[in-house]
Design an enzyme around this catalytic site. Structure first.
Site, PDB file in Angstrom:
ATOM      1  N   HIS A  19      -0.640  25.216 -21.757  1.00 58.37           N
ATOM      2  CA  HIS A  19       0.321  26.829 -20.817  1.00 58.37           C
ATOM      3  C   HIS A  19       0.330  26.300 -19.304  1.00 58.37           C
ATOM      4  O   HIS A  19      -1.560  26.742 -18.548  1.00 58.37           O
ATOM      5  CB  HIS A  19      -0.522  27.765 -21.386  1.00 58.37           C
ATOM      6  CG  HIS A  19       0.026  28.808 -20.950  1.00 58.37           C
ATOM      7  ND1 HIS A  19      -1.466  29.883 -20.395  1.00 58.37           N
ATOM      8  CD2 HIS A  19       0.901  29.190 -20.359  1.00 58.37           C
ATOM      9  CE1 HIS A  19      -0.669  31.111 -20.258  1.00 58.37           C
ATOM     10  NE2 HIS A  19       0.441  30.985 -20.372  1.00 58.37           N
ATOM     11  N   HIS A  61       4.493  31.222 -12.034  1.00 58.90           N
ATOM     12  CA  HIS A  61       4.565  32.869 -13.425  1.00 58.90           C
ATOM     13  C   HIS A  61       4.838  33.798 -12.541  1.00 58.90           C
ATOM     14  O   HIS A  61       5.651  34.428 -13.217  1.00 58.90           O
ATOM     15  CB  HIS A  61       3.070  32.776 -13.824  1.00 58.90           C
ATOM     16  CG  HIS A  61       2.809  33.785 -14.475  1.00 58.90           C
ATOM     17  ND1 HIS A  61       2.793  34.700 -14.101  1.00 58.90           N
ATOM     18  CD2 HIS A  61       3.118  33.613 -16.396  1.00 58.90           C
ATOM     19  CE1 HIS A  61       2.225  35.723 -15.416  1.00 58.90           C
ATOM     20  NE2 HIS A  61       2.856  35.080 -15.844  1.00 58.90           N
TER      21      HIS A  61
HETATM   22  O1  G3P Z   1       5.283  32.254 -23.484  1.00 56.11           O
HETATM   23  C1  G3P Z   1       3.840  31.744 -23.548  1.00 56.11           C
HETATM   24  C2  G3P Z   1       3.270  32.777 -22.384  1.00 56.11           C
HETATM   25  O2  G3P Z   1       3.324  31.824 -21.395  1.00 56.11           O
HETATM   26  C3  G3P Z   1       3.718  33.858 -21.670  1.00 56.11           C
HETATM   27  O3  G3P Z   1       2.696  35.083 -21.545  1.00 56.11           O
HETATM   28  O4  G3P Z   1       2.226  35.453 -18.969  1.00 56.11           O
HETATM   29  O5  G3P Z   1       1.644  33.044 -19.297  1.00 56.11           O
HETATM   30  O6  G3P Z   1       3.959  33.857 -18.916  1.00 56.11           O
HETATM   31  P1  G3P Z   1       1.941  34.666 -19.506  1.00 56.11           P
HETATM   32 CA    CA Z   2       4.805  31.527 -19.773  1.00 58.43          CA
END
Ligand code: G3P
Ligand code: CA
Length: 256
Positions: A19, A61
């Site tokens: 992630h 992000h």
């Molecule tokens: O793709 C899943 C996750 O990354 C979504 O949440 O806020 O971390 O981009 P966020």
């Molecule tokens: Ca994400």
């Protein structure tokens, strides 16, 4: 050394997805974070992309700069060149001083011969009037140009972005992200869009939802799976993969 490109069709379950890179130990969404994820053998990396003022694709992000850079204000009020002058590493630890916000092209060049890439297009980049250089068109054009159609998965919380990609000729695989899995018509939407996968928030996920998606041939990759307890709960629900900020922690469990 030429490596064989990884393909979405033949991954081992559960697929451990990094992630924003190896976010637990590196500044998220930077080349340092993605390189570290590759170094530990992760098979898929997730990132976030939005547009700059000069309509280039930048990997970050938040819609604002304060959390992960030494800049201020909205990302889309700066050109890519201006954003490249910011420090995107010191906020995390001084040893990452000088780390830059990557352009999407740079990440594709780094990752695509070695691992699958999940490109999340941020909802704030959606443009209803669909200009010729709308972000989803640019991302798909880049994926085609780099010849990585079979190793890229495009996702978004914004279903209209996902739909726009699904409607393109020769589109990469698509995924819908759901913050509240039980809300709305996630199943119907994923089926209608022929989604490759569904990415629900793990904290809200229920077994019945996983079962329905899997019966429809749609893979389930929950996100925010960052503890052994959440990992075990997801594995018991028979998900296909997990999106985690700490891939080594969970890879060890997956191999145990
Ligand atoms: O793709 C899943 C996750 O990354 C979504 O949440 O806020 O971390 O981009 P966020
Ligand atoms: Ca994400």
């Amino acid at each position: 050394m030429t490596l064989k490109p990884v393909k979405l069709t033949n991954f081992k379950r559960p697929l451990i997805i990094a992630h924003r890179g190896y976010r637990a130990k590196y500044p998220e969404n930077t080349l340092a974070s993605f390189s570290a994820a590759l170094d530990i053998g992760v098979k898929m990396i997730e990132l976030d992309v939005m547009l700059t003022r000069d309509r280039k694709k930048v990997v970050i992000h938040d819609a604002t700069l304060e959390c992960t850079t030494d800049g201020h204000g909205q990302v889309n009020s700066y050109t890519l060149q201006e954003l490249k002058e910011l420090d995107a590493g010191s906020w995390f630890h001084p040893r990452f001083a000088g780390e830059r916000l990557p352009a999407l092209d740079e990440v594709l060049d780094l990752v695509s011969d070695h691992a699958l890439l999940n490109i999340e297009i941020k909802s704030n980049a959606y443009e209803a009037h669909q200009p010729p250089d709308a972000i989803e068109k640019q991302v798909v054009e880049l994926v085609r140009r780099k010849n990585v159609l079979t190793s890229v998965l495009i996702s978004s919380f914004e279903w209209k972005i996902v739909e726009n990609v699904a409607l393109m000729e020769d589109a990469p695989a698509i995924a819908l992200i759901s913050k509240y899995p039980a809300e709305g018509d996630n199943v119907k939407l994923c089926i209608r869009l022929k989604a490759f996968s569904w990415h629900p928030n793990c904290s809200e996920l229920k077994y019945d939802q996983v079962k329905i998606m899997r019966e429809e041939g749609i893979k389930v990759f929950p996100y925010n799976v960052d503890s052994p307890g959440e990992y075990q709960r997801m594995i018991q629900m028979d998900v296909d993969g997990i999106i985690t900020s700490d891939p080594p922690l969970l890879s060890d469990l997956a191999q145990a």
